[in-house]
Design a protein around this motif. Structure first.
Motif, PDB file in Angstrom:
ATOM      1  N   THR A   1       0.944  -0.969   0.533  1.00 37.81           N
ATOM      2  CA  THR A   1      -0.273   0.164   0.074  1.00 37.81           C
ATOM      3  C   THR A   1       0.992   1.673  -0.338  1.00 37.81           C
ATOM      4  O   THR A   1       0.608   2.085  -0.540  1.00 37.81           O
ATOM      5  N   ALA A   2       1.835   1.660   1.277  1.00 33.56           N
ATOM      6  CA  ALA A   2       2.831   2.487   0.659  1.00 33.56           C
ATOM      7  C   ALA A   2       3.407   2.604  -0.296  1.00 33.56           C
ATOM      8  O   ALA A   2       3.329   3.869  -0.640  1.00 33.56           O
ATOM      9  N   GLY A   3       4.100   1.061  -1.498  1.00 33.88           N
ATOM     10  CA  GLY A   3       4.555   1.525  -2.047  1.00 33.88           C
ATOM     11  C   GLY A   3       3.561   1.912  -3.379  1.00 33.88           C
ATOM     12  O   GLY A   3       4.177   2.775  -4.105  1.00 33.88           O
ATOM     13  N   MET A   4       2.523   1.798  -3.893  1.00 34.32           N
ATOM     14  CA  MET A   4       1.069   2.238  -4.407  1.00 34.32           C
ATOM     15  C   MET A   4       1.163   3.646  -4.263  1.00 34.32           C
ATOM     16  O   MET A   4       0.227   5.025  -5.079  1.00 34.32           O
ATOM     17  N   ILE A   5       0.944   3.945  -2.730  1.00 35.13           N
ATOM     18  CA  ILE A   5       0.588   5.418  -2.733  1.00 35.13           C
ATOM     19  C   ILE A   5       1.945   6.105  -3.491  1.00 35.13           C
ATOM     20  O   ILE A   5       1.646   7.283  -3.981  1.00 35.13           O
ATOM     21  N   TYR A   6       3.133   6.321  -3.094  1.00 37.18           N
ATOM     22  CA  TYR A   6       4.331   7.169  -2.959  1.00 37.18           C
ATOM     23  C   TYR A   6       5.239   6.396  -4.397  1.00 37.18           C
ATOM     24  O   TYR A   6       5.690   6.976  -4.691  1.00 37.18           O
ATOM     25  N   SER A   7       5.143   5.572  -5.207  1.00 36.82           N
ATOM     26  CA  SER A   7       6.170   4.921  -6.202  1.00 36.82           C
ATOM     27  C   SER A   7       5.874   5.606  -7.397  1.00 36.82           C
ATOM     28  O   SER A   7       4.516   5.800  -7.690  1.00 36.82           O
ATOM     29  N   PRO A   8       6.525   6.404  -7.837  1.00 41.49           N
ATOM     30  CA  PRO A   8       6.382   7.268  -9.126  1.00 41.49           C
ATOM     31  C   PRO A   8       6.730   6.216 -10.349  1.00 41.49           C
ATOM     32  O   PRO A   8       7.008   5.633 -10.432  1.00 41.49           O
ATOM     33  N   VAL A   9       5.761   6.689 -11.431  1.00 41.07           N
ATOM     34  CA  VAL A   9       4.793   6.438 -12.199  1.00 41.07           C
ATOM     35  C   VAL A   9       5.104   7.008 -13.945  1.00 41.07           C
ATOM     36  O   VAL A   9       6.200   6.857 -14.753  1.00 41.07           O
ATOM     37  N   SER A  10       4.702   7.938 -13.153  1.00 39.29           N
ATOM     38  CA  SER A  10       5.271   9.324 -14.543  1.00 39.29           C
ATOM     39  C   SER A  10       4.967  10.260 -13.781  1.00 39.29           C
ATOM     40  O   SER A  10       4.191  10.877 -12.824  1.00 39.29           O
ATOM     41  N   VAL A  11       5.583  11.671 -14.359  1.00 38.98           N
ATOM     42  CA  VAL A  11       5.822  13.070 -14.136  1.00 38.98           C
ATOM     43  C   VAL A  11       5.003  13.751 -15.595  1.00 38.98           C
ATOM     44  O   VAL A  11       5.097  13.142 -16.836  1.00 38.98           O
TER      45      VAL A  11
ATOM     46  N   ASP B   1       1.381  21.298 -15.930  1.00 34.73           N
ATOM     47  CA  ASP B   1       1.397  22.422 -17.249  1.00 34.73           C
ATOM     48  C   ASP B   1       1.413  23.648 -16.386  1.00 34.73           C
ATOM     49  O   ASP B   1       2.220  23.268 -15.887  1.00 34.73           O
ATOM     50  N   ARG B   2       1.107  24.406 -16.814  1.00 34.47           N
ATOM     51  CA  ARG B   2       1.028  26.079 -16.746  1.00 34.47           C
ATOM     52  C   ARG B   2       1.057  26.131 -14.972  1.00 34.47           C
ATOM     53  O   ARG B   2       1.388  27.190 -14.240  1.00 34.47           O
ATOM     54  N   ASN B   3       0.265  25.363 -14.470  1.00 33.37           N
ATOM     55  CA  ASN B   3      -0.300  25.505 -13.280  1.00 33.37           C
ATOM     56  C   ASN B   3       0.658  24.439 -11.806  1.00 33.37           C
ATOM     57  O   ASN B   3       0.211  25.321 -10.815  1.00 33.37           O
ATOM     58  N   GLU B   4       1.095  23.114 -12.349  1.00 33.64           N
ATOM     59  CA  GLU B   4       1.757  22.456 -11.236  1.00 33.64           C
ATOM     60  C   GLU B   4       2.566  21.351 -12.220  1.00 33.64           C
ATOM     61  O   GLU B   4       2.565  21.388 -13.482  1.00 33.64           O
ATOM     62  N   ILE B   5       3.146  20.617 -11.409  1.00 36.53           N
ATOM     63  CA  ILE B   5       3.782  19.978 -11.883  1.00 36.53           C
ATOM     64  C   ILE B   5       3.341  18.491 -11.212  1.00 36.53           C
ATOM     65  O   ILE B   5       2.832  18.743  -9.771  1.00 36.53           O
ATOM     66  N   ASN B   6       2.835  17.718 -11.546  1.00 38.57           N
ATOM     67  CA  ASN B   6       2.662  16.489 -11.222  1.00 38.57           C
ATOM     68  C   ASN B   6       2.944  14.729 -11.307  1.00 38.57           C
ATOM     69  O   ASN B   6       3.596  14.748 -12.473  1.00 38.57           O
ATOM     70  N   VAL B   7       3.724  14.340 -10.151  1.00 37.63           N
ATOM     71  CA  VAL B   7       3.738  12.718  -9.801  1.00 37.63           C
ATOM     72  C   VAL B   7       3.213  11.731  -9.744  1.00 37.63           C
ATOM     73  O   VAL B   7       2.152  11.677  -8.896  1.00 37.63           O
ATOM     74  N   HIS B   8       2.473  10.818 -10.845  1.00 38.31           N
ATOM     75  CA  HIS B   8       2.195  10.361 -10.708  1.00 38.31           C
ATOM     76  C   HIS B   8       2.299   8.648 -10.492  1.00 38.31           C
ATOM     77  O   HIS B   8       2.954   8.178 -10.313  1.00 38.31           O
ATOM     78  N   SER B   9       1.230   8.908  -8.948  1.00 34.47           N
ATOM     79  CA  SER B   9       1.828   7.031  -8.440  1.00 34.47           C
ATOM     80  C   SER B   9       0.840   5.965  -8.934  1.00 34.47           C
ATOM     81  O   SER B   9      -1.329   7.180  -9.438  1.00 34.47           O
TER      82      SER B   9
ATOM     83  N   GLY C   1      10.898   1.920  -6.538  1.00 35.72           N
ATOM     84  CA  GLY C   1      11.462   3.598  -7.497  1.00 35.72           C
ATOM     85  C   GLY C   1      12.491   3.982  -6.007  1.00 35.72           C
ATOM     86  O   GLY C   1      12.417   3.407  -5.242  1.00 35.72           O
ATOM     87  N   TYR C   2      11.990   5.282  -6.198  1.00 32.57           N
ATOM     88  CA  TYR C   2      13.573   5.629  -5.236  1.00 32.57           C
ATOM     89  C   TYR C   2      12.018   6.482  -4.729  1.00 32.57           C
ATOM     90  O   TYR C   2      11.523   7.952  -5.924  1.00 32.57           O
ATOM     91  N   TRP C   3      11.601   6.739  -3.495  1.00 29.26           N
ATOM     92  CA  TRP C   3      10.193   7.770  -2.894  1.00 29.26           C
ATOM     93  C   TRP C   3      10.996   8.090  -1.431  1.00 29.26           C
ATOM     94  O   TRP C   3      11.346   7.354  -1.096  1.00 29.26           O
ATOM     95  N   GLY C   4      10.682   9.441  -1.228  1.00 25.06           N
ATOM     96  CA  GLY C   4      10.679   9.741   0.120  1.00 25.06           C
ATOM     97  C   GLY C   4      11.391  10.900   0.437  1.00 25.06           C
ATOM     98  O   GLY C   4      11.943  11.823  -0.205  1.00 25.06           O
ATOM     99  N   ILE C   5      11.675  11.062   1.805  1.00 26.67           N
ATOM    100  CA  ILE C   5      12.694  12.275   2.090  1.00 26.67           C
ATOM    101  C   ILE C   5      14.577  11.765   2.002  1.00 26.67           C
ATOM    102  O   ILE C   5      14.188  10.838   2.384  1.00 26.67           O
TER     103      ILE C   5
END
Length: 166
Positions: free
Chosen positions: A39-49, A52-60, A95-99
């Motif tokens: 579950t933690a992996g599915m919440i935080y693991s990056p799949v794509s980035v 747009d002009r409003n935001e940068i999105n990291v999709h998990s 992937g690599y995710w976290g602090i």
């Protein structure tokens, strides 16, 4: 490749362990650990980035982590080193995710699959994000164009790129 192999290995070991402990008192404990880790992996693991002009999105798989474009003060190519310290998160599983903390840049949030495809985004409050995608140069150039140009309805098209995991 390391991240992919580590992910397959850990999931495989968790499945084998669950099968081997089925019917014992340790089965429930191992099942709880397995569900928590996945579950933690599915919440935080990056799949794509995407950006747009409003935001940068990291999709998990279970969540989209958004960085407001108006808060971005700079973006540049960045490659994490072996000297970085993981404070909280994953150092390769899904992937690599976290602090993380790196001596010359300090603390940052990371969402990437392959260190050679990373870039760093710095925000006006001092927060830093290290993100990764397959077409790093296009993403960095797009973000630079958004933080230097005034907001307009005719902004250039936004790039989207999958996380580089190999």
């Amino acid at each position: 490749t390391f991240s992919f192999v580590l992910t397959i290995l850990v999931i495989g070991l968790l499945v084998v362990g669950s099968i081997c402990t089925y019917g014992t008192d340790k089965f429930i404990l191992l099942l709880a650990v397995t569900v928590t880790v996945l579950t933690a992996g599915m919440i935080y693991s990056p799949v794509s980035v995407s950006a747009d002009r409003n935001e940068i999105n990291v999709h998990s798989p279970f969540k989209i982590h958004s960085i407001p474009m108006r808060r971005v003060v700079s973006v540049e190519r960045f490659q994490p080193t072996m000297g970085c310290t993981r404070l909280l998160g994953s150092g390769g599983f899904m992937g690599y995710w976290g602090i993380f903390r790196e001596g010359d840049v300090g603390r940052y949030m990371a969402f990437y699959g392959q260190a050679s495809h990373c870039f760093m985004v710095r925000l006006d409050n001092g927060d830093k994000y290290v993100l990764g995608c397959n077409d790093t140069d296009a993403m960095v150039n797009y973000i630079k164009s958004q933080i230097t140009a005034p907001a307009s309805p005719s902004a250039p098209s936004a790039p989207s790129s999958s996380i580089a995991n190999s």
